[in-house]
Design a protein around this motif. Structure first.
Motif, PDB file in Angstrom:
ATOM      1  N   LEU A 333       0.871  -1.174   0.000  1.00 19.79           N
ATOM      2  CA  LEU A 333       0.000   0.000   0.000  1.00 19.79           C
ATOM      3  C   LEU A 333       0.904   1.219   0.000  1.00 19.79           C
ATOM      4  CD1 LEU A 333      -2.754  -0.731   2.690  1.00 19.79           C
ATOM      5  CD2 LEU A 333      -3.199   0.065   0.361  1.00 19.79           C
ATOM      6  N   ALA A 334       0.608   2.178  -0.849  1.00 24.01           N
ATOM      7  CA  ALA A 334       1.387   3.415  -0.866  1.00 24.01           C
ATOM      8  C   ALA A 334       0.439   4.603  -0.798  1.00 24.01           C
ATOM      9  CB  ALA A 334       2.254   3.493  -2.120  1.00 24.01           C
ATOM     10  N   ALA A 335       0.782   5.584   0.009  1.00 23.42           N
ATOM     11  CA  ALA A 335      -0.060   6.773   0.164  1.00 23.42           C
ATOM     12  C   ALA A 335       0.770   7.891   0.782  1.00 23.42           C
ATOM     13  CB  ALA A 335      -1.280   6.465   1.034  1.00 23.42           C
ATOM     14  N   ARG A 336       0.255   9.103   0.679  1.00 26.60           N
ATOM     15  CA  ARG A 336       0.915  10.261   1.288  1.00 26.60           C
ATOM     16  C   ARG A 336      -0.099  10.997   2.162  1.00 26.60           C
ATOM     17  NH1 ARG A 336       1.964  10.826  -4.205  1.00 26.60           N
ATOM     18  NH2 ARG A 336       4.070  10.324  -4.901  1.00 26.60           N
ATOM     19  N   GLY A 337       0.384  11.532   3.254  1.00 23.34           N
ATOM     20  CA  GLY A 337      -0.473  12.331   4.113  1.00 23.34           C
ATOM     21  C   GLY A 337      -1.101  11.533   5.236  1.00 23.34           C
ATOM     22  N   PRO A 338      -2.077  12.137   5.925  1.00 18.88           N
ATOM     23  CA  PRO A 338      -2.697  11.484   7.086  1.00 18.88           C
ATOM     24  C   PRO A 338      -3.332  10.135   6.780  1.00 18.88           C
ATOM     25  CG  PRO A 338      -3.292  13.808   7.007  1.00 18.88           C
ATOM     26  CD  PRO A 338      -2.581  13.502   5.730  1.00 18.88           C
ATOM     27  N   VAL A 339      -3.742   9.912   5.519  1.00 20.78           N
ATOM     28  CA  VAL A 339      -4.376   8.635   5.195  1.00 20.78           C
ATOM     29  C   VAL A 339      -3.411   7.467   5.401  1.00 20.78           C
ATOM     30  CG1 VAL A 339      -3.784   8.612   2.717  1.00 20.78           C
ATOM     31  CG2 VAL A 339      -5.849   7.455   3.514  1.00 20.78           C
ATOM     32  N   LEU A 340      -2.094   7.729   5.268  1.00 14.17           N
ATOM     33  CA  LEU A 340      -1.125   6.655   5.489  1.00 14.17           C
ATOM     34  C   LEU A 340      -1.161   6.196   6.939  1.00 14.17           C
ATOM     35  CD1 LEU A 340       1.138   4.902   4.312  1.00 14.17           C
ATOM     36  CD2 LEU A 340       2.752   6.710   4.939  1.00 14.17           C
ATOM     37  N   ASP A 341      -1.324   7.126   7.875  1.00 11.56           N
ATOM     38  CA  ASP A 341      -1.436   6.747   9.290  1.00 11.56           C
ATOM     39  C   ASP A 341      -2.683   5.899   9.524  1.00 11.56           C
ATOM     40  OD1 ASP A 341       0.862   8.163   9.941  1.00 11.56           O
ATOM     41  OD2 ASP A 341      -0.252  10.031  10.281  1.00 11.56           O
ATOM     42  N   ARG A 342      -3.769   6.258   8.851  1.00  8.87           N
ATOM     43  CA  ARG A 342      -4.997   5.464   8.979  1.00  8.87           C
ATOM     44  C   ARG A 342      -4.795   4.056   8.421  1.00  8.87           C
ATOM     45  NH1 ARG A 342     -10.456   7.065   8.347  1.00  8.87           N
ATOM     46  NH2 ARG A 342      -9.864   9.026   9.332  1.00  8.87           N
ATOM     47  N   LEU A 343      -4.156   3.966   7.269  1.00  7.43           N
ATOM     48  CA  LEU A 343      -3.884   2.662   6.672  1.00  7.43           C
ATOM     49  C   LEU A 343      -3.034   1.799   7.595  1.00  7.43           C
ATOM     50  CD1 LEU A 343      -3.042   3.918   3.072  1.00  7.43           C
ATOM     51  CD2 LEU A 343      -4.999   2.484   3.650  1.00  7.43           C
ATOM     52  N   ARG A 344      -1.987   2.411   8.157  1.00  9.68           N
ATOM     53  CA  ARG A 344      -1.099   1.669   9.045  1.00  9.68           C
ATOM     54  C   ARG A 344      -1.852   1.175  10.272  1.00  9.68           C
ATOM     55  NH1 ARG A 344       1.936   5.478  10.207  1.00  9.68           N
ATOM     56  NH2 ARG A 344       3.636   5.161   8.729  1.00  9.68           N
ATOM     57  N   ALA A 345      -2.681   2.030  10.853  1.00 10.40           N
ATOM     58  CA  ALA A 345      -3.415   1.658  12.066  1.00 10.40           C
ATOM     59  C   ALA A 345      -4.349   0.480  11.800  1.00 10.40           C
ATOM     60  CB  ALA A 345      -4.199   2.858  12.588  1.00 10.40           C
ATOM     61  N   ILE A 346      -5.065   0.521  10.690  1.00 12.84           N
ATOM     62  CA  ILE A 346      -5.996  -0.564  10.379  1.00 12.84           C
ATOM     63  C   ILE A 346      -5.248  -1.864  10.134  1.00 12.84           C
ATOM     64  CG2 ILE A 346      -7.629  -1.401   8.639  1.00 12.84           C
ATOM     65  CD1 ILE A 346      -8.691   1.432   8.426  1.00 12.84           C
ATOM     66  N   GLN A 347      -4.146  -1.784   9.407  1.00 13.54           N
ATOM     67  CA  GLN A 347      -3.395  -3.008   9.132  1.00 13.54           C
ATOM     68  C   GLN A 347      -2.830  -3.614  10.411  1.00 13.54           C
ATOM     69  OE1 GLN A 347      -0.989  -3.700   5.587  1.00 13.54           O
ATOM     70  NE2 GLN A 347       0.807  -3.826   6.909  1.00 13.54           N
ATOM     71  N   VAL A 348      -2.312  -2.777  11.298  1.00 10.50           N
ATOM     72  CA  VAL A 348      -1.757  -3.292  12.548  1.00 10.50           C
ATOM     73  C   VAL A 348      -2.837  -3.971  13.376  1.00 10.50           C
ATOM     74  CG1 VAL A 348      -0.757  -2.618  14.757  1.00 10.50           C
ATOM     75  CG2 VAL A 348       0.178  -1.694  12.648  1.00 10.50           C
ATOM     76  N   VAL A 349      -4.000  -3.347  13.467  1.00  6.85           N
ATOM     77  CA  VAL A 349      -5.088  -3.934  14.253  1.00  6.85           C
ATOM     78  C   VAL A 349      -5.540  -5.255  13.643  1.00  6.85           C
ATOM     79  CG1 VAL A 349      -7.509  -3.612  14.896  1.00  6.85           C
ATOM     80  CG2 VAL A 349      -5.880  -1.744  15.202  1.00  6.85           C
ATOM     81  N   ASP A 350      -5.583  -5.319  12.312  1.00  7.80           N
ATOM     82  CA  ASP A 350      -6.068  -6.527  11.643  1.00  7.80           C
ATOM     83  C   ASP A 350      -5.072  -7.680  11.707  1.00  7.80           C
ATOM     84  OD1 ASP A 350      -8.476  -5.470  10.998  1.00  7.80           O
ATOM     85  OD2 ASP A 350      -8.050  -5.138   8.888  1.00  7.80           O
ATOM     86  N   SER A 351      -3.790  -7.396  11.475  1.00 11.54           N
ATOM     87  CA  SER A 351      -2.858  -8.511  11.288  1.00 11.54           C
ATOM     88  C   SER A 351      -1.471  -8.294  11.884  1.00 11.54           C
ATOM     89  CB  SER A 351      -2.704  -8.806   9.788  1.00 11.54           C
ATOM     90  OG  SER A 351      -2.272  -7.658   9.099  1.00 11.54           O
ATOM     91  N   PHE A 352      -1.247  -7.209  12.624  1.00  6.76           N
ATOM     92  CA  PHE A 352       0.057  -6.890  13.202  1.00  6.76           C
ATOM     93  C   PHE A 352       1.077  -6.576  12.112  1.00  6.76           C
ATOM     94  CE2 PHE A 352      -0.325  -9.178  17.569  1.00  6.76           C
ATOM     95  CZ  PHE A 352      -1.422  -8.384  17.860  1.00  6.76           C
ATOM     96  N   PHE A 353       1.547  -7.620  11.378  1.00  9.43           N
ATOM     97  CA  PHE A 353       2.566  -7.418  10.350  1.00  9.43           C
ATOM     98  C   PHE A 353       2.629  -8.654   9.460  1.00  9.43           C
ATOM     99  CE2 PHE A 353       4.491  -8.590  14.451  1.00  9.43           C
ATOM    100  CZ  PHE A 353       4.929  -9.872  14.153  1.00  9.43           C
ATOM    101  N   VAL A 354       3.260  -8.490   8.306  1.00 10.44           N
ATOM    102  CA  VAL A 354       3.491  -9.625   7.402  1.00 10.44           C
ATOM    103  C   VAL A 354       4.687 -10.413   7.926  1.00 10.44           C
ATOM    104  CG1 VAL A 354       4.066 -10.289   5.033  1.00 10.44           C
ATOM    105  CG2 VAL A 354       2.565  -8.327   5.462  1.00 10.44           C
ATOM    106  N   PRO A 355       4.610 -11.744   7.976  1.00 14.11           N
ATOM    107  CA  PRO A 355       5.718 -12.542   8.512  1.00 14.11           C
ATOM    108  C   PRO A 355       7.061 -12.170   7.889  1.00 14.11           C
ATOM    109  CG  PRO A 355       3.824 -13.940   8.122  1.00 14.11           C
ATOM    110  CD  PRO A 355       3.474 -12.592   7.575  1.00 14.11           C
ATOM    111  N   GLY A 356       8.069 -12.012   8.749  1.00 17.97           N
ATOM    112  CA  GLY A 356       9.390 -11.598   8.302  1.00 17.97           C
ATOM    113  C   GLY A 356      10.004 -12.511   7.258  1.00 17.97           C
ATOM    114  N   PRO A 357       9.994 -13.854   7.449  1.00 14.62           N
ATOM    115  CA  PRO A 357      10.609 -14.721   6.440  1.00 14.62           C
ATOM    116  C   PRO A 357       9.986 -14.569   5.057  1.00 14.62           C
ATOM    117  CG  PRO A 357      10.271 -15.927   8.480  1.00 14.62           C
ATOM    118  CD  PRO A 357       9.586 -14.606   8.654  1.00 14.62           C
ATOM    119  N   LEU A 358       8.673 -14.312   4.991  1.00 19.01           N
ATOM    120  CA  LEU A 358       8.028 -14.134   3.697  1.00 19.01           C
ATOM    121  C   LEU A 358       8.500 -12.832   3.042  1.00 19.01           C
ATOM    122  CD1 LEU A 358       6.008 -15.711   1.987  1.00 19.01           C
ATOM    123  CD2 LEU A 358       4.191 -14.305   2.951  1.00 19.01           C
ATOM    124  N   GLN A 359       8.642 -11.775   3.840  1.00 19.20           N
ATOM    125  CA  GLN A 359       9.168 -10.524   3.294  1.00 19.20           C
ATOM    126  C   GLN A 359      10.611 -10.693   2.819  1.00 19.20           C
ATOM    127  OE1 GLN A 359       8.247  -6.732   5.243  1.00 19.20           O
ATOM    128  NE2 GLN A 359       7.185  -7.877   6.847  1.00 19.20           N
TER     129      GLN A 359
END
Length: 486
Positions: A333-359
């Motif tokens: 996901l790519a974005a600029r401005g306050p919407v990026l903070d919203r995107l990050r917050a929702i993703q963290v609440v939903d799934s924390f993070f993408v597994p490190g080995p997969l990245q």
């Protein structure tokens, strides 16, 4: 009197001792009980008879006495009828039903029965996937220092930097700090919808469009509002009207190799999409799912809408999955401005993070020499498959392969319009009986479809021979239903 007392006493002792034995386990023999408790054989026989009558012991002639296996009642059938009320009850302010219709998504994810040719799938056939390169990347990733530690919630820097270059282009329009790594494109799309639009809000969508996006929007409580498309992409002359009529603050667009039409958004419409959205104070979610599926000898690709956006209007979604394997669920996901903070917050609440080995595996893959070789390979293979499928359409379904059929320069599908009056459900059923799986057009529309359609994919079949045979089988289904295709 003494005998009855002895029987009761022995029975009581045996009851207490039963806990020493597992259900079904054999008890001491009658001779052992006679000797240990100093009672007569009759006393033992009568004491055991009492325990048998109580259901605590069973006797088997010639084998002895055993602790009874407890009798359990048949489980009561689970009654979930109450859930119909709980899942359907809407608060007074709710405007959109919360039920989720995944029919369109499941139709393209279903695995056909053996012998059925797959012309409905959306992932590369295993023969086209870079399986050796993926295996090597995963093995190297597992040995990277810190690969198994918790990654940053935004994603590892090396992968975010790579995505920023890919999305922003050579001009450096995007920084790694503008990118979030996601668990594939579908997850990114769902996060973007939830971040930008409030439950109950309208969202403008292309018509037709990707069924997974429509399902995600409705599951998020949004109301998809269709905007018609043609071979140059979304009709921007109607986009401004749709913003005004609906009050929407979000438009979801696939500018490149649109699913299902294959259209590429024309240059003048690209500028108009950004202008109209900016004037409406709205976001554009750019679903750039197929950029790495360009065909050999295709015209140069246009940059992403995000690369041309200077106002933070665009939220960009992309993924590595379509060009690699359905199991490499790594996107951005790519974005600029306050919407990026919203995107990050929702993703963290939903799934924390993408597994490190997969990245880490994704980093290893895209930075290896095998990556560019793979992209060149599938570019040629997709072009060859497209041409074979097109030739088969001209041979077996000539009325559908005329001047009105758009031939995409990328992606993996054709969008066929069938004669008016064709029953799509009957057609997909007849095709399956004939041995070919196709995707009916109805799930691709947010409202009533203007005509019967079907999407034919050329990436999931085993080879070009299957593509031609699949169209021949589709012709058989059309003949069965009396659909005119000549």
């Amino acid at each position: 009197m003494h005998e009855r007392s002895s029987v009761a006493e022995l029975a009581a002792n045996l009851r207490r001792e039963l806990d020493r034995y597992s259900p079904g386990e054999k008890l001491p023999s009658s001779r052992s009980l006679i000797e240990r408790h100093r009672v007569s054989p009759v006393t033992v026989s009568r004491a055991l008879a009492e325990l048998v009558a109580e259901g605590l012991v069973v006797t088997r002639p010639g084998a002895g006495a055993f602790r009874a296996v407890p009798h359990t009642e048949a489980p009561r059938p689970v009654d979930t009828s109450w859930q119909e009320i709980a899942l359907s009850a809407e608060a007074a302010g709710d405007q959109v039903p919360r039920s989720v219709d995944a029919t369109g998504v499941l139709a393209t994810l279903a695995t056909p029965a053996p012998g059925v040719i797959e012309l409905h799938g959306g992932y590369l056939h295993p023969d086209l996937q870079p399986q050796r390169a993926l295996a090597g990347a995963l093995a190297r990733a597992g040995r990277r220092p810190g690969a198994w530690a918790r990654p940053p919630v935004e994603g590892i820097t090396e992968l975010r930097t790579w995505f920023a270059r890919e999305i922003g282009g050579p001009g450096g329009a995007l920084a790694a700090s503008d990118v979030l790594v996601t668990a594939g494109g579908q997850s990114a799309l769902t996060t973007a919808l939830r971040a930008v639009a409030a439950p109950g809000a309208p969202v403008l969508v292309e018509s037709p469009t990707y069924p997974g996006m429509l399902a995600a929007a409705r599951a998020s409580g949004l109301r998809p509002v269709p905007v018609p498309t043609d071979t140059d992409g979304v009709r921007t002359d109607l986009l401004a009207d749709a913003f005004r009529a609906s009050g929407a603050r979000l438009f979801v667009c696939q500018p490149l190799f649109q699913n299902p039409t294959g259209a590429v958004l024309a240059a003048e419409r690209r500028r108009e999409v950004l202008r109209v959205a900016r004037a409406a104070g709205a976001f554009v979610v750019e679903d750039d799912f197929a950029r790495r599926l360009v065909h050999d000898r295709a015209p140069a690709l246009p940059p992403t809408l995000m690369a041309e956006d200077r106002d933070g209007t665009v939220v960009h979604v992309c993924s590595l999955t379509k060009a690699t394997s359905p199991s490499l669920r790594v996107g951005a996901l790519a974005a600029r401005g306050p919407v990026l903070d919203r995107l990050r917050a929702i993703q963290v609440v939903d799934s924390f993070f993408v597994p490190g080995p997969l990245q880490e595996a994704a980093v290893e893959l895209v930075n290896s020499p095998a990556w560019s070789r793979h992209l060149r390979l599938i570019s040629g293979e997709l072009a060859a498959r497209r041409d074979v499928l097109l030739a088969a359409l001209h041979r077996y379904l000539p009325a559908l392969a005329g001047d009105g059929l758009f031939v995409p320069p990328g992606g993996y599908h054709f969008w066929l319009r069938f004669p008016d009056g064709t029953d799509e459900a009957a057609l997909t059923g007849a095709a399956l009986r004939a041995g070919v799986a196709i995707a009916g057009g109805r799930p691709y529309f947010a409202a009533e479809p203007p005509a019967p359609y079907a999407r034919l994919s050329f990436v999931s079949a085993a080879g070009t021979g299957e593509l031609a045979e699949g169209v021949r089988r589709l012709r058989r289904a059309c003949d069965e239903l009396g659909v005119r295709v000549d």
